[in-house]
Design an enzyme around this catalytic site. Structure first.
Site, short mmCIF file in Angstrom:
data_model
loop_
_atom_site.label_atom_id
_atom_site.label_comp_id
_atom_site.label_asym_id
_atom_site.label_seq_id
_atom_site.Cartn_x
_atom_site.Cartn_y
_atom_site.Cartn_z
N ARG A 50 0.87 -1.15 0.00
CA ARG A 50 0.00 0.00 0.00
C ARG A 50 0.91 1.21 0.00
NH1 ARG A 50 -3.56 -2.77 4.54
NH2 ARG A 50 -1.45 -3.29 5.14
N ASP A 52 0.87 5.46 0.90
CA ASP A 52 0.04 6.47 1.55
C ASP A 52 -0.35 7.58 0.58
OD1 ASP A 52 -0.17 5.46 4.14
OD2 ASP A 52 1.83 6.19 4.66
N ARG A 198 9.76 6.95 5.83
CA ARG A 198 9.57 8.36 6.16
C ARG A 198 10.16 8.68 7.54
NH1 ARG A 198 3.34 9.20 4.90
NH2 ARG A 198 3.76 11.15 6.00
#
Lengths: 251, 251
Positions: A50, A52, A198
């Site tokens: 997935r 974001d 991140r």
């Protein structure tokens, strides 16, 4: 029935990530809509990961089982005809029926982009984080090297029920490079936790600022506490860059 | 009173060109709004040119007379603080009172970008035209060379009352280059007519397609008829790249 592996790329700016959501447009939704046009039904699709909201993909892999006998060389342009311009099928190929874009994945490589110049670049809003102080790449690479190897990355994971369980990942590449004013943090691993890249990038920025020493990274890992690491860097600088499968699948 | 020359850059995707319009956002509007915040009033601003909706600028010059005594090195970050992220002041400097960003301009350089690969690049929608057939750069450069020199460019101008009058311009650079899958048409001249670069680019694409021979460019120029040249290429591939002034002004 055939199992097709799609290599796609997308600019994530306009999408709320890959996965279908209520009341928000996702890459999965536009991909499945294009499949409806091309193969006449909306097949169940399996994705390598997935992403974001606002995260980009230079390579992203999807497997889907379809009945239609369209040759792969025609499937690519047909899909691109129906996909929006910020999503593209780069290639597709037939893979064994037991191939699964997520479960068969051996690893992934991400790039986090930082525009390191006094003035922002108006073409890079949402495509690179702007950081205007000088960056010492030797220092950053000393820090990044501590990410290498097999570690419990709890400190580099936003608490999320999906990841409950095994927090150990093996990082095989962690490098910071510069090309003109663009600084890139490249990291490859056998898998990634939620927000892992991140937070790794946000922690490197703390190192750039002198708030962490490179030698503190092992301690941050050892503490297994999200609050010890740096902040989660914004999504726009992040690119899923490469997805790795066994060679016999990729051809 | 001081006369300030602003070097700016912007991603034109979200703007209806430079010039203020009713009911549509323009770069001039956001620039003047930022000036209001920084210098306390909306000065009359002179721009090196107008750009169309969706056209980008790597360099664009504006002159404005202001009362406030803010040093130039503080004016740049102050303006950037109030400008949206897709517009940036790169630098600014004090210039003689009779300097005018448009009338003092000696010439400009534009770049038209073409993504020349079988599959589109999802990151370049609105930033480069996608052209998927092979391009023969030697052939294109033979065509582009015919743009060089002083000509009446009526055939390369959309009929527009603003340009009624002198249609003669001197082209000092006209080159096609390739960097990976990106093909760039670079053209410099002492001035440009309305849509001139986009029609030059559209005509080069006709040459790429074999619909024109490079040697037909002089005839197209001679006819002074817009209908003879190729189509107007879309705005998203076009960048104002450099703006030329006398050296004493640019320092």
């Amino acid at each position: 029935m055939r199992n097709i592996l799609f290599n796609i790329s997308y600019d994530g700016s306009a999408y709320h990530g890959w996965q279908v959501q209520n009341n928000a447009i996702s890459v999965q939704e536009v991909f499945q809509q294009a499949m409806l046009q091309v193969v006449g039904c909306v097949p169940d699709v399996k994705a390598c990961s997935r992403t974001d909201t606002g995260v980009h993909a230079r390579q992203f892999c999807i497997s889907a089982k379809i009945e239609r006998n369209i040759p792969c060389e025609r499937l690519t342009p047909a899909m691109n005809h129906f996909l929006p311009p910020d999503v593209a099928v780069l290639s597709c190929r037939e893979v064994p029926m037991d191939f699964h874009a997520r479960y068969s994945c051996r690893g992934k490589e991400y790039v986090y982009q930082i525009w390191n110049a006094p003035v922002r670049n108006p073409f890079l809003y949402g495509y690179a984080l702007h950081y205007w102080y000088p960056m010492d790449l030797e220092r950053l690479n000393r820090a990044a090297a501590h990410y290498l190897g097999t570690h419990d990355f709890t400190s580099f994971c936003t608490i999320d029920a999906r990841d409950a369980g095994n927090m150990v990942r093996t990082v095989t590449k962690a490098e910071v490079s510069r090309e003109g004013d663009m600084v890139r943090f490249t990291v490859a691993a056998n898998g990634f936790l939620y927000h892992m890249v991140r937070i790794m990038a946000g922690t490197l920025l703390r190192v750039a600022q002198g708030k962490f020493e490179p030698e503190q990274i092992p301690q941050i890992l050892e503490q297994r506490n999200r609050h010890i690491a740096g902040p989660t860097a914004p999504p726009g600088g992040l690119y899923l860059n490469r997805v790795f499968y066994d060679e016999e699948v990729m051809g």
